[in-house]
Design an enzyme around this catalytic site. Sequence first.
Site, PDB file in Angstrom:
ATOM      1  N   MET A 130       0.848  -1.202   0.000  1.00  0.00           N
ATOM      2  CA  MET A 130       0.000   0.000   0.000  1.00  0.00           C
ATOM      3  C   MET A 130       0.885   1.253   0.000  1.00  0.00           C
ATOM      4  SD  MET A 130      -3.413   0.511   2.154  1.00  0.00           S
ATOM      5  CE  MET A 130      -2.859   0.771   3.808  1.00  0.00           C
ATOM      6  N   CYS A 131       0.494   2.230  -0.773  1.00  0.00           N
ATOM      7  CA  CYS A 131       1.156   3.529  -0.794  1.00  0.00           C
ATOM      8  C   CYS A 131       0.083   4.569  -1.095  1.00  0.00           C
ATOM      9  CB  CYS A 131       2.207   3.607  -1.902  1.00  0.00           C
ATOM     10  SG  CYS A 131       3.674   2.614  -1.609  1.00  0.00           S
ATOM     11  N   GLY A 132       0.429   5.815  -0.911  1.00  0.00           N
ATOM     12  CA  GLY A 132      -0.515   6.879  -1.251  1.00  0.00           C
ATOM     13  C   GLY A 132       0.085   7.791  -2.299  1.00  0.00           C
TER      14      GLY A 132
END
Lengths: 227, 298
Positions: free
Chosen positions: B1-3
């Site tokens: 997960m990353c933003g």
Amino acid sequence: MQTYDLEANGLRGLNSALQELNGSSNKTAWEIVNPKGSHAIAVGLNSPVEVTVKGSTGYYCAGMNQQATVRVEGSVGPGVAENMMSGTVIVEGDASQYAGATGHGGLLVIKGNASSRCGISMKGIDIVVHGNIGHMCAFMGQAGNLVVLGDAGDALGDSCYEARFFVRGSVKSLGADCIEKEMRPEHIEILKDLLARAGADAKPEEFKRYGSARKLYNFDVDNAQAY
Amino acid sequence: MCGIVGLFLKDKSLEPKLGDMLTDMLITMTDRGPDSAGIAIYGSEAGGRTKLTVQSDAPDEAFDGLDGALAEALSTDVSIRVIDTHAVLDVPAGKSEEARAALAELRPGMRVMSAGDTIEIYKEVGLPEKVAERFNVRGMSGTHGIGHTRMATESAVTTEGAHPFSTGSDQCLVHNGSLSNHNSLRRKLQRDGVRIESQNDTEVGAAYLTWKMQHGATLGEALEGTLEDLDGFFNFVVGTKDGFGVVRDPIACKPAVMAETDQYVAFGSEYRALVNLPGIEDARVWEPEPATVYFWNH
């Protein structure tokens, strides 16, 4: 009518207040303001409460719903009404991926478009999408109905079991073991009821029905080399 | 997960607020990526000058007298602006490659984050809020910018593993996802002489784009190429001197939302990142289609 400001009062307070009604027959109405894309709004409800969310939400809105009616006056992020058991969830805008995933019952209405994997592994839920749906929708769908007034993306109903799919527009491609099927009078009746309950202005006769060819149910020795 | 967050301004009156708006968007994406954060910002252009953004783990020593030393090596004028662990070196246009070579000699441990007419890249390990504070991103103005919050999967939590990655002059890329064929592609690109400095999968994606463009592809064509040549999951957001692009892999399991008004085009991993943008209530908001290249130009 109770109004809850999510930005001011936080998510936990909202969900615990709504869940306190679980098990009661209390038909109160709630309005949630300032959702601002927050996750997990109105999850785990189990009473005939009516919840209106005034804006767009993030992940998992109205997850695990039972009995409650949740209306979102905006769009929803991934996983709306995931694993719904009963009740109704209405989205006025669009839904992101895996809307209604694994749902066992109830009605999910999306007035806009739903993206990929809508109704993945559906187990009895009814889903009505007024717009289009993306790819891999109803993958491994086991039971329930997916109704689409617009078009369907790639691989509709891949590896499905007994779920039924009704599409009014085009289907980009059907998934493995999913075929077009004859529309019989009993299907017209199912569709008429779902369209009416979803407030959809469409005639059942305009739809085509798709479902499982039931060829993947049992091991076929001719496919042995594929493993 | 990353933003991922991105903002491409159409309305010039918003330019002084670019850093402020991007900082809010970046901080909202902290729980998608608390390991490290970075930002590429496209600021103003000083005619005939190129900016090199450099980073050092020992900035006091590395940046002390660096402008003078580089000016001497290049026999030209050089100015320096130090911001925490980063510094922006201003050199005459056309001296960028020469400056890179000289910097490798002068300060072997220092990293070049970006080079170009308008781009500056800042990235460090730490919470997005802290990273933005260290570089005073809030105070930055510009025409467009891209930010990233990282939750590491494919390589270590280090400054060089943080995003954005520069993909050539005034180009940058951020990534949410994981590439599965990055090792074989890295070897192939390195054999072709492409510079790849880390074991990170995203840097290979960035290098791939640079390589495609060196062979005559436009950025749009290079992005199309990722759909064919990269295996794995990706949402890419890229920046060029005057453009902003988005592409998602065909499976599209990594979340993405876009919004467009007369004033801006915005990208967010989640809608939460966009909720405080001006006029968002009336913006066209949509989920970018899988395997589709989107591109905006000034």
